[in-house]
Design a protein around this motif. Structure first.
Motif, PDB file in Angstrom:
ATOM      1  N   GLN A   1       0.806  -1.215   0.000  1.00  0.00           N
ATOM      2  CA  GLN A   1       0.000   0.000   0.000  1.00  0.00           C
ATOM      3  C   GLN A   1       0.843   1.270   0.000  1.00  0.00           C
ATOM      4  OE1 GLN A   1      -2.345  -0.726   3.501  1.00  0.00           O
ATOM      5  NE2 GLN A   1      -3.924  -1.871   2.404  1.00  0.00           N
ATOM      6  N   HIS A   2       2.018   1.215   0.615  1.00  0.00           N
ATOM      7  CA  HIS A   2       2.859   2.408   0.739  1.00  0.00           C
ATOM      8  C   HIS A   2       4.305   2.057   0.385  1.00  0.00           C
ATOM      9  CE1 HIS A   2      -0.540   4.302   2.774  1.00  0.00           C
ATOM     10  NE2 HIS A   2      -0.594   3.264   3.585  1.00  0.00           N
ATOM     11  N   PRO A   3       4.572   1.775  -0.894  1.00  0.00           N
ATOM     12  CA  PRO A   3       5.933   1.379  -1.284  1.00  0.00           C
ATOM     13  C   PRO A   3       6.979   2.438  -1.008  1.00  0.00           C
ATOM     14  CG  PRO A   3       4.588   1.855  -3.220  1.00  0.00           C
ATOM     15  CD  PRO A   3       3.658   1.809  -2.045  1.00  0.00           C
ATOM     16  N   SER A   4       6.562   3.692  -0.887  1.00  0.00           N
ATOM     17  CA  SER A   4       7.530   4.756  -0.630  1.00  0.00           C
ATOM     18  C   SER A   4       8.223   4.580   0.711  1.00  0.00           C
ATOM     19  CB  SER A   4       6.848   6.127  -0.684  1.00  0.00           C
ATOM     20  OG  SER A   4       5.844   6.228   0.312  1.00  0.00           O
ATOM     21  N   VAL A   5       7.607   3.819   1.642  1.00  0.00           N
ATOM     22  CA  VAL A   5       8.221   3.620   2.951  1.00  0.00           C
ATOM     23  C   VAL A   5       9.559   2.898   2.809  1.00  0.00           C
ATOM     24  CG1 VAL A   5       7.163   1.365   3.473  1.00  0.00           C
ATOM     25  CG2 VAL A   5       7.770   2.913   5.336  1.00  0.00           C
TER      26      VAL A   5
END
Length: 238
Positions: free
Chosen positions: A130-134
């Motif tokens: 859901q939040h690959p930027s993490v």
């Protein structure tokens, strides 16, 4: 036209110092005689540097380069710490783990990030999805986009997809726990030494390749894991 030779590295190998089958000396001899295509290896036992440092200290005896490393158990998944010679604490957050690896002068690689059945909770895998930027925000240097031992369907494909999406360097590794699995997953890079490999990491010029473990290696590892669990259980009751 001159085409530079691509080197081959297996950067995720276990020994009996953690949950692998073979002793480190047996492993190094096996690679010497049976895996001549490997230019660089890293022994990355779970949360211990013992075997890796032993191999690194004797690296000049072997026809391949040896990178010191460890597979660190963080709360956000397993992280391969390469080029480190001091322990990295376990059970920290993912950003804390990456920071500790960098402080030790190493490279931080998220191992098999979508292999939820073995090491990463469904919560963490879903968070990566859901939040690959993490994965980028925490300072990771690379993602293991091909792991030859994973059994979760599509996990390697997902890892490669997210590495491309957020622009992280990729690695391929065997995650070998048995001798026969060594070299089934590899990282390809220009050159043939660990110095060339580290430069390839910095330049994001690596390629992940491989094939799944032969069935017999899954059987051998499961037999070993079962015996190890039984021995641990017996020891705890005596």
């Amino acid at each position: 036209m001159y085409i530079p030779r691509l080197g081959t590295a297996d950067l995720h190998i276990h020994t009996s110092a953690s949950d692998g089958v073979a002793h480190v000396h047996e492993l190094l001899n096996f690679i010497t005689h049976h895996r001549p295509m490997l230019d660089v290896i890293a022994i990355t036992d779970h949360d211990t540097l013992d075997a890796s440092l032993w191999a690194y200290e004797g690296r000049h005896q072997y026809p391949f380069d040896i990178v010191p490393g460890v597979e660190v158990s963080s709360r956000g998944g397993h992280v391969l710490a390469l080029w480190v010679t001091t322990p990295i604490p376990r059970d920290m957050s993912l950003p804390e783990t990456v920071a500790a690896i960098h402080e030790a002068g190493g490279v931080a690689i998220l191992a098999h990030p979508f292999h939820v059945e073995i090491d990463v909770s469904r919560h963490n895998a879903r968070r990566h999805w859901q939040h690959p930027s993490v994965l980028l925000d925490c300072g990771l240097d690379a993602i293991e986009s091909y792991n030859a031992g994973v059994v979760t369907p599509g996990s390697n494909w997902l890892a490669g997809y997210f590495a491309r999406k957020i622009g992280l360097t990729v690695t391929g590794s065997s995650d070998a726990h048995t001798l026969g699995a060594v070299g089934t997953g590899v990282t390809r890079f220009t050159g043939h030494t660990s110095v060339h490999l580290r430069a390839a990491f910095a330049e994001q010029r690596t390629r992940a390749e491989g094939r799944t473990w032969p069935i017999i290696e899954y059987v051998n590892y499961l037999r070993h894991a079962t015996q190890r669990k039984a021995q641990t259980s017996m020891a705890s009751t005596t």
